[in-house]
Design a protein around this motif. Structure first.
Motif: not given
Length: 218
Positions: A87-91, A129-134, A136-143, A209-214
């Motif tokens: 996850c980036p340090s900044e939002q 958004t962000h998710s902890e999975n197995d 791993h710390s996963l982040s969904l990011i728009q670029v 992608w399914t790691c992020f429920p919403v």
């Protein structure tokens, strides 16, 4: 499967699946689906073969020229969603790098100084958004890209120790059905009317992608 999102006499927008080459295989698929020759469908911009998402194609030399100028003028806008390990340090923020393409390895590398073959790469990101999975710390990011360099998103995040999920080429150790890189938004001027065409599609219904429920609305 190749899905047509928009079809006019001047242009087409398709949802390119993972594993299909944008420059050769997509035009061939369009010719098989709609008729004509693959040369009748002009590739305006590209998307990595291992990625998926929206692409626009011209249906005539005239339309292709107008769309290509839109790319040069930065009037064709693309937005991507990615999933990274970390996850980036900044939002929200910008990445600016100097990138060099190794043509033998077909891979980009960040470098410190401008020299022959080096190009500046710029992007803007927003963490959705962000998710902890197995473990791993996963982040969904728009670029949003300010430049369009080869493997740009992949190398800019990987060089900051946040490789895209499924991107073994740039250091990911997370197994995934596909590279977590998806062009979900596209806008461009209609080559005939000049009016802005804006399109958006949903992100894939598969890991990661399914790691992020919403699914974040933005």
């Amino acid at each position: 499967m190749l899905t047509i999102i928009r079809e006019t006499k001047s242009d087409l927008v398709v949802l390119k699946p993972y594993g299909m080459d944008a420059e050769h295989e997509v035009p061939a698929a369009l010719a098989a689906q709609l008729g004509g020759q693959k040369e009748d469908y002009y590739c305006i911009h590209r998307l990595d073969k291992t990625a998926a998402g929206l692409l626009v194609y011209g249906r005539s030399k005239t339309a292709a020229a107008v769309l290509s100028k839109a790319v040069q003028d930065n009037a064709l806008k693309k937005s991507y969603q990615i999933v990274v390990d970390g996850c980036p340090s900044e939002q929200e923020g910008d990445f600016i790098d100097l990138l060099y393409k190794d043509r033998i390895k077909q891979k980009m590398f960040p470098v410190k100084k401008m020299r022959h073959g080096v190009k500046e790469a710029r992007l803007h990101y927003t963490v959705l958004t962000h998710s902890e999975n197995d473990n791993h710390s996963l982040s969904l990011i728009q670029v949003h890209l300010d430049t369009g360099r080869f493997h740009q998103i992949r190398v800019q995040f990987a060089s900051r120790h946040m490789p895209l999920v499924g991107d073994g080429k740039y250091g990911s150790r997370i197994s995934s059905p596909h590279l977590a890189l998806f062009c979900n938004e596209l806008s461009y001027p209609d080559p005939v009317s000049g009016e802005t065409v804006s399109l958006q599609v949903s992100i894939p219904d598969e890991f990661p992608w399914t790691c992020f429920p919403v699914k974040t609305i933005y």
